[in-house]
Write an enzyme that holds these catalytic residues in place. Structure first.
Site, short mmCIF file in Angstrom:
data_model
loop_
_atom_site.label_atom_id
_atom_site.label_comp_id
_atom_site.label_asym_id
_atom_site.label_seq_id
_atom_site.Cartn_x
_atom_site.Cartn_y
_atom_site.Cartn_z
N SER A 100 45.14 42.82 45.38
CA SER A 100 43.74 43.19 45.61
C SER A 100 43.70 44.64 46.05
CB SER A 100 43.16 42.30 46.72
OG SER A 100 41.95 42.84 47.20
N TYR A 157 42.97 37.62 54.96
CA TYR A 157 43.05 37.95 53.53
C TYR A 157 43.76 39.28 53.32
CZ TYR A 157 41.44 38.71 48.69
OH TYR A 157 41.38 38.94 47.33
P1 NAD Z 1 38.44 32.07 42.13
O1 NAD Z 1 38.01 31.40 43.38
O2 NAD Z 1 37.62 31.86 40.91
O3 NAD Z 1 39.94 31.73 41.75
C1 NAD Z 1 40.92 31.36 42.67
C2 NAD Z 1 41.65 30.19 42.06
O4 NAD Z 1 42.74 29.81 42.92
C3 NAD Z 1 40.74 28.97 41.90
O5 NAD Z 1 40.85 28.49 40.58
C4 NAD Z 1 41.31 27.97 42.89
O6 NAD Z 1 41.16 26.65 42.46
C5 NAD Z 1 42.77 28.40 42.94
N1 NAD Z 1 43.45 27.95 44.14
C6 NAD Z 1 43.02 28.01 45.43
N2 NAD Z 1 43.91 27.46 46.25
C7 NAD Z 1 44.94 27.03 45.46
C8 NAD Z 1 46.16 26.36 45.72
N3 NAD Z 1 46.51 26.02 46.98
N4 NAD Z 1 46.96 26.07 44.68
C9 NAD Z 1 46.63 26.40 43.41
N5 NAD Z 1 45.48 27.06 43.12
C10 NAD Z 1 44.64 27.34 44.12
O7 NAD Z 1 38.51 33.63 42.48
P2 NAD Z 1 39.17 34.84 41.67
O8 NAD Z 1 38.36 36.01 42.00
O9 NAD Z 1 39.38 34.48 40.27
O10 NAD Z 1 40.57 35.01 42.43
C11 NAD Z 1 41.82 35.05 41.76
C12 NAD Z 1 42.75 36.01 42.48
O11 NAD Z 1 42.23 37.33 42.38
C13 NAD Z 1 42.91 35.72 43.97
O12 NAD Z 1 44.26 35.91 44.35
C14 NAD Z 1 42.04 36.78 44.62
O13 NAD Z 1 42.48 37.11 45.91
C15 NAD Z 1 42.24 37.93 43.64
N6 NAD Z 1 41.21 38.95 43.71
C16 NAD Z 1 39.93 38.71 43.30
C17 NAD Z 1 38.98 39.72 43.38
C18 NAD Z 1 37.56 39.55 42.93
O14 NAD Z 1 36.76 40.46 43.11
N7 NAD Z 1 37.18 38.44 42.33
C19 NAD Z 1 39.34 40.97 43.87
C20 NAD Z 1 40.65 41.18 44.28
C21 NAD Z 1 41.58 40.16 44.20
#
Ligand code: NAD
Length: 271
Positions: free
Chosen positions: A156, A169
């Site tokens: 991130s 986080y």
């Molecule tokens: P999201 O909530 O759609 O996806 C997260 C996924 O992780 C979900 O499908 C959830 O079911 C899964 N998950 C949660 N706990 C879990 C576990 N214990 N075992 C297996 N799967 C699990 O959100 P996203 O934005 O798609 O996030 C994906 C990644 O991207 C994360 O690591 C998040 O920190 C990172 N991220 C997202 C953003 C953003 O702006 N969306 C920015 C920076 C980083």
């Protein structure tokens, strides 16, 4: 979804954790379109994971749903065993699963701290370890990929930008940054590449509050010099490149895909 003419991942096997929504879903579909057989991991959300699998298959790709909590060692081991039994091996891990449990420091419970660290950091460690065991067992196979394996950690911008009210986080992503670099250093002699993607603000369920109303989106855009909120496809294209031999010789980096969020936008007019 439509198959690509250029399939840089043809014949390879990938696992994407947290792939039943958001960025992980976008990455899983893109890797499949690029030719990989894809394990679509989910933490007990079979309906949404099966839907992703169906979409991939309808587009002519290969995919299977795999249930596992990435923070649980036994479940991670059995997920890898299932994937390898079905597809023979693994070439690409995208350690994407992650979540937030936000609170001011004085209100944050130990459970909230540990839960986020366990999924976001320990989960990536457990998956990277299992993938690497298989990469080392198999080694480089000519005609498959010039690397023995590729690991992509979903980090991130908050591996770099402090985030008040989200110390669990931010600590997890800061941890991912140095875990990734340490693994890259350790595994490069084995021809295993380890990199991170550092997304900025991407429209997914994790940050819905930050973009779902026009007012919230206007506020968010103040942090993004490129002046648009990202979408999962922005991250998916970066993941395909990092997973492919097109990025051979790239290891130990975080590729920020953030519309300039890490460029200290507040200094554009001040400072
Ligand atoms: P999201 O909530 O759609 O996806 C997260 C996924 O992780 C979900 O499908 C959830 O079911 C899964 N998950 C949660 N706990 C879990 C576990 N214990 N075992 C297996 N799967 C699990 O959100 P996203 O934005 O798609 O996030 C994906 C990644 O991207 C994360 O690591 C998040 O920190 C990172 N991220 C997202 C953003 C953003 O702006 N969306 C920015 C920076 C980083």
């Amino acid at each position: 979804m439509k198959q690509m003419d250029y399939q840089p991942l043809a014949g390879q096997v990938a696992l994407v954790t947290g792939a039943s929504s958001g960025i992980g879903m976008g990455v899983a579909k893109a890797l499949a379109l690029a030719g990989a057989s894809v394990g679509v991991n989910h933490p007990n959300m079979p309906d949404s994971a099966n839907q992703v699998v169906e979409e991939i298959r309808a587009a002519g790709g290969t995919a299977m749903a795999l249930s596992a909590d990435v923070g649980n060692e036994d479940q991670v081991r059995s997920m890898f065993a299932q994937l390898i039994e079905s597809y023979g091996t693994i070439d690409i891990l995208v350690a994407n699963a992650g979540l937030q449990r936000d609170a001011a420091l004085v209100d944050m419970t130990l459970a909230e701290w540990q839960f986020v660290l366990n999924v976001n950091l320990t989960g990536q460690f457990l998956c990277a370890r299992e993938a690497t065991r298989e990469f080392l067992r198999r080694g480089v196979v000519p005609g498959r990929s010039v690397a023995a394996g590729k690991i992509i950690c979903m980090s991130s911008v908050h591996e770099k930008i402090p985030w008040a009210g989200h110390c669990n986080y931010a600590a997890s992503k800061g941890g991912v940054m140095l875990m990734m670099k340490s693994l890259a250093q350790e595994l490069a002699p084995h021809h295993i590449r380890v990199n991170s993607i550092g997304p900025g603000a991407i429209k997914t369920p994790i940050n819905r509050m930050a973009w779902e109303t026009p007012e919230a989106e206007t506020e968010l855009l103040k942090l993004i010099p490129y002046n648009r909120v990202g979408v999962p496809a922005d991250i998916a294209r970066a993941a395909v490149w990092l997973a492919s031999d097109d990025s051979d010789y790239v290891t130990g980096i975080t590729l920020f895909v953030d519309g300039g969020m890490t460029l200290y936008p507040g200094f554009a007019t001040g400072g």
